[in-house]
Design an enzyme around this catalytic site. Structure first.
Site, mmCIF file in Angstrom:
data_model
loop_
_atom_site.group_PDB
_atom_site.id
_atom_site.type_symbol
_atom_site.label_atom_id
_atom_site.label_comp_id
_atom_site.label_asym_id
_atom_site.label_seq_id
_atom_site.Cartn_x
_atom_site.Cartn_y
_atom_site.Cartn_z
ATOM 1 N N GLY A 9 0.918 -0.910 -0.057
ATOM 2 C CA GLY A 9 0.129 -0.299 -0.528
ATOM 3 C C GLY A 9 1.379 1.178 0.195
ATOM 4 N N GLY A 14 1.881 4.588 3.793
ATOM 5 C CA GLY A 14 3.093 4.180 3.136
ATOM 6 C C GLY A 14 3.868 4.880 3.009
ATOM 7 N N ASN A 101 -12.002 -4.739 2.718
ATOM 8 C CA ASN A 101 -10.837 -5.167 3.576
ATOM 9 C C ASN A 101 -10.237 -6.220 3.355
ATOM 10 O OD1 ASN A 101 -9.881 -2.077 2.957
ATOM 11 N ND2 ASN A 101 -10.687 -1.816 5.017
ATOM 12 N N VAL A 124 -1.073 -2.585 9.903
ATOM 13 C CA VAL A 124 -1.989 -1.328 10.147
ATOM 14 C C VAL A 124 -3.546 -1.194 9.364
ATOM 15 C CG1 VAL A 124 -1.234 1.112 9.804
ATOM 16 C CG2 VAL A 124 0.892 -0.107 9.722
ATOM 17 N N HIS A 181 -8.261 -1.067 18.726
ATOM 18 C CA HIS A 181 -7.968 -0.153 18.090
ATOM 19 C C HIS A 181 -8.904 1.144 17.889
ATOM 20 C CE1 HIS A 181 -4.988 2.670 16.157
ATOM 21 N NE2 HIS A 181 -5.327 2.982 15.153
#
Ligand code: APR
Length: 316
Positions: A9, A14, A101, A124, A181
């Site tokens: 990415g 990135g 995703n 991430v 998170h």
């Protein structure tokens, strides 16, 4: 032997991570992306700053995975953000975004592990804790080699707000943020200090609670300001993890780690302190939490579990 990091990415996080890695001269970098030309362009642009900045690294870009072979560390930032569908004009629901995703992360992980079967993957892509499950499930890697970036960023934000409030150097602020998170993350004031002085001796409780709340909403604050998600601090937090692994520094950083009984959770990625070294996640540190802290962590774990359930994997 030179170290090699693949960044999957080449978007905001990135490309910024590549910049930090280059400026610290940590490793050769391969940038990848699905967009033709993008990783090659970013890699070339960054490489051309080498003569000016004085770093000497091989920085390349690719749309396929052959050139990523034998990476020591993979920083996984590829994903699809929450945005309107151009055809229907609708935003995907949370669960739809998880599935979108999951599909991206699954396909890319299959490719990555084919070429770098011994790598350590730092995840991430959001929703972070769930995407860690996807990488672990598809790669079949042991938990030591799939680590999510969560607490490094949340802790950095927490420390920044404390330093700003007290007018002291961020270098002297110490603390940790556990949990998933997300908005239920768990900053720990009992374990927060400034040069060893407990935070509650320096700051009124209402101010401290406001900082905890601001930390929990730290990502949203930046989306409101910038109209997109953050990238400087997410990238630098991720690179701090990559650096600790590459240099075998054994730093203690809160990371999303696959727990197997620690803190009372099983088969769940959640942010806890761990030691990061050459073998990846080398040790989970189990803190002595009080009832209130444990209840907050339970709440966070529940929120993570509800997203992980959307993935549809059978429980281990
Ligand atoms: N293969 C490779 N790259 C992909 C793929 C894929 N299948 N799908 C998407 N990408 C790329 C996009 O083309 C884009 O360049 O991933 C990149 C994501 O970049 P941005 O949209 O700029 O997102 P960024 O801000 O970098 O965030 C990346 O990190 O912090 C998290 O929530 C954030 O999940 C997001 C991730």
């Amino acid at each position: 032997m030179r170290k090699k990091v693949t960044i999957v990415g080449s978007g905001a996080v990135g490309s910024t991570a590549a910049h930090w890695i280059a400026s610290k001269e940590l490793a050769d970098v391969v940038l990848t992306d699905i967009v033709q030309g993008l990783p090659q362009g970013i890699a070339l642009d960054l490489a051309e700053s080498g003569p000016v900045e004085g770093f000497d690294l091989h920085i390349t870009g690719a749309n396929s995975y052959e050139t990523t072979a034998d990476s020591d560390v993979i920083l996984f930032t590829a994903g699809v953000p929450r945005r309107k569908d151009p055809v229907t004009g609708k935003f995907p629901s949370r669960d739809e975004l998880v599935k979108i995703n999951q599909d991206v992360v699954s396909k890319v992980t299959e490719e990555l592990v084919k070429y770098s079967p011994n790598s350590i993957i730092v995840v991430v892509t959001n929703p972070l804790d769930a995407m860690c499950h996807v990488v672990k499930h598809v790669s079949g890697f042991p938990r030591e080699r799939v680590i999510g970036q969560a607490g490094a960023l949340d802790t950095a934000r927490y420390k920044t707000f404390i330093a700003m409030e007290l007018g002291v150097s961020v270098e002297d602020v110490h603390g940790i943020v556990l949990g998933g998170h997300g908005d239920e993350m768990v900053p720990l004031p009992r374990h927060t200090s400034v040069a060893g002085i407990p935070i509650r001796e320096l700051m009124a409780e209402d101010k401290l609670q406001a900082i905890i709340e601001r930390t929990r909403k730290g990502g949203g604050e930046l989306v409101n300001l910038m109209g997109r998600s953050a990238y400087y601090a997410p990238a630098s937090a991720s690179v701090s993890m990559v650096e600790s692994i590459l240099k075998d520094k054994k730093r203690v950083i809160a990371c999303a780690v696959y727990l197997q009984g620690e803190y009372g959770y099983n088969d769940l990625f959640i942010g806890v302190p761990c030691v990061l070294g050459a073998k990846g996640m080398e040790k989970v540190i189990v803190m002595d939490l009080n009832a209130e802290e444990k209840a907050m962590l339970d709440n966070s774990a529940k929120a993570v579990r509800s997203v992980v359930d959307v993935l549809g994997y059978a429980k281990a």
